[in-house]
Design a protein around this motif. Structure first.
Motif, PDB file in Angstrom:
ATOM      1  N   ARG A 212       1.745   3.566   6.503  1.00  9.91           N
ATOM      2  CA  ARG A 212       0.916   2.490   5.957  1.00  9.91           C
ATOM      3  C   ARG A 212       0.458   1.494   7.023  1.00  9.91           C
ATOM      4  O   ARG A 212      -0.717   1.115   7.028  1.00  9.91           O
ATOM      5  N   LYS A 280      11.423  -2.585  -7.248  1.00  9.50           N
ATOM      6  CA  LYS A 280      11.271  -1.776  -6.042  1.00  9.50           C
ATOM      7  C   LYS A 280      12.607  -1.316  -5.489  1.00  9.50           C
ATOM      8  O   LYS A 280      12.772  -0.146  -5.122  1.00  9.50           O
ATOM      9  N   GLU A 281      13.598  -2.214  -5.442  1.00 15.36           N
ATOM     10  CA  GLU A 281      14.876  -1.862  -4.817  1.00 15.36           C
ATOM     11  C   GLU A 281      15.610  -0.760  -5.569  1.00 15.36           C
ATOM     12  O   GLU A 281      16.449  -0.058  -4.988  1.00 15.36           O
ATOM     13  N   ARG A 302      11.715   6.582   2.391  1.00 14.80           N
ATOM     14  CA  ARG A 302      10.456   6.287   3.090  1.00 14.80           C
ATOM     15  C   ARG A 302       9.223   6.656   2.269  1.00 14.80           C
ATOM     16  O   ARG A 302       8.228   5.929   2.280  1.00 14.80           O
ATOM     17  N   THR A 305       9.033   4.192  -0.815  1.00 10.83           N
ATOM     18  CA  THR A 305       8.584   2.870  -0.388  1.00 10.83           C
ATOM     19  C   THR A 305       7.081   2.850  -0.163  1.00 10.83           C
ATOM     20  O   THR A 305       6.377   1.936  -0.606  1.00 10.83           O
ATOM     21  N   ALA A 306       6.560   3.869   0.528  1.00 13.89           N
ATOM     22  CA  ALA A 306       5.118   3.923   0.790  1.00 13.89           C
ATOM     23  C   ALA A 306       4.331   4.029  -0.503  1.00 13.89           C
ATOM     24  O   ALA A 306       3.293   3.363  -0.672  1.00 13.89           O
ATOM     25  N   TYR A 308       5.307   3.065  -3.536  1.00 10.03           N
ATOM     26  CA  TYR A 308       5.428   1.805  -4.265  1.00 10.03           C
ATOM     27  C   TYR A 308       4.488   0.750  -3.695  1.00 10.03           C
ATOM     28  O   TYR A 308       3.765   0.066  -4.440  1.00 10.03           O
ATOM     29  N   GLU A 309       4.486   0.606  -2.389  1.00 11.61           N
ATOM     30  CA  GLU A 309       3.647  -0.424  -1.761  1.00 11.61           C
ATOM     31  C   GLU A 309       2.167  -0.147  -1.976  1.00 11.61           C
ATOM     32  O   GLU A 309       1.382  -1.079  -2.170  1.00 11.61           O
ATOM     33  N   GLU A 310       1.779   1.122  -1.958  1.00  9.46           N
ATOM     34  CA  GLU A 310       0.372   1.443  -2.210  1.00  9.46           C
ATOM     35  C   GLU A 310      -0.029   1.099  -3.636  1.00  9.46           C
ATOM     36  O   GLU A 310      -1.092   0.528  -3.873  1.00  9.46           O
ATOM     37  N   ALA A 312       1.541  -1.040  -5.645  1.00 16.10           N
ATOM     38  CA  ALA A 312       1.715  -2.471  -5.892  1.00 16.10           C
ATOM     39  C   ALA A 312       0.566  -3.300  -5.333  1.00 16.10           C
ATOM     40  O   ALA A 312       0.282  -4.372  -5.836  1.00 16.10           O
TER      41      ALA A 312
END
Length: 312
Positions: A212, A280-281, A302, A305-306, A308-310, A312
């Motif tokens: 990201r 998220k956690e 990993r 997380t990527a 989720y962040e995309e 979110a």
């Protein structure tokens, strides 16, 4: 002094025995030499195109009587092994091009080794900037006492969307389809051989790295894979940047579509967990295998997380 028959036969037998031992010794040395001789590390895929697997992303190569091209450079140690093997085949002819499919260190770390041998280093226009930014982040995150960051050698020839040229009797074309694994992934096609190096657009049956900070987009990654398949035919052989244990670093159309479907399933799964109200956690610690993709093994933080962040 005269020699009697018995002594003659005895001495002759000893001489013959010694000769036999010498012959067996030489033969054994030859066998040992054959056993320790280094195998050819350049593996032919089709036509003039092949692969080298060492440490890092799969290297591709094209060698004919008129031209030499290497795609990606791994790390310095394995880059030297690859270059030595290429030079052995070509009598150390200069490389017409070293191509970087993207900026990651396991694809560009060997650039300093190839630089003196390559006329040009070629990459998508975003790659030099992304490479230097990644090196700067690594230097900033380095702990006291750690060795300094390695030398960065970046592409001196770039393109924005498409690029093509003849390389000996081959035609090499590069295309950038937009953000995917990073913000600068190229598909490198050798048209006559019908072989395409897709770099890290495909992690064959293993969880990918989704960069990201380097411009990655999982949603667009799916479109990039669809576009790549559409621009090639059913007979194209693809070279992948990475593969899971017991899976090859080459394959066909079905493998690209499988990677596309993995990206889709990953986003759908994380989206569903978010809609269920999980934070998220909690989501990024899920380790159940992604449904429909058992070959990848348990989910890893990993990729979650990527995704989720995309989303979110």
């Amino acid at each position: 002094m005269p020699i009697d028959r018995r002594r003659f036969i005895k001495s002759s037998s000893l001489a013959l025995a010694a000769t036999a031992l010498d012959w067996r010794s030489l033969l054994a040395q030859g066998i040992r030499g054959a056993q320790t001789q280094q195998p050819d590390v350049l593996v032919l895929v089709r036509g003039t195109i092949g692969t080298f697997t060492g440490q890092g992303g799969t290297i591709g190569w094209h060698i004919d009587k008129k031209s030499v091209v290497v795609v990606d450079s791994q790390y310095p140690a394995s880059a030297k092994t690859c270059l030595d093997a290429v030079n052995a085949r070509t009598a150390s002819r200069p490389l017409d091009y070293l191509v970087n499919t993207h900026h990651h260190a396991d694809h560009t770390g060997g650039n300093p080794i190839f630089r003196p041998a390559a006329k040009k280093i070629l990459a998508q226009v975003n790659v030099p900037r992304l490479q230097m930014e990644a090196a700067a982040r690594a230097a900033q995150a380095a702990q006291p006492g750690q060795p300094p960051q390695p030398e960065q050698v970046v592409a001196d020839t770039t393109f924005e969307k498409t690029w093509s040229a003849s390389v000996g009797d081959e035609k090499m074309s590069l295309r950038y389809y937009g953000p995917a694994h990073t913000g600068g992934d190229s598909v490198v096609t050798f048209e006559k051989a019908n072989v395409a190096h897709v770099g890290d657009l495909v992690f064959n049956r293993r969880h990918p790295y989704i960069d990201r900070p380097g411009g990655a987009s999982i949603a667009n990654w799916m479109k990039v894979l669809d576009g790549t398949v559409a621009d090639h035919d059913n007979g194209t052989i693809y070279i992948f940047g990475h593969a899971g244990p017991n899976f090859p670093a080459t394959g066909g159309k079905a493998d690209l579509l499988y990677m596309r479907d993995y990206c889709s399933a990953l986003l759908d799964f994380v989206r569903g967990e978010m809609k269920a109200g999980k934070p998220k956690e909690v989501i990024i610690k899920i380790t159940d295998p992604l449904k429909g993709f058992p070959d990848h093994g348990p989910l890893v933080e990993r990729v979650l997380t990527a995704a989720y962040e995309e989303l979110a």
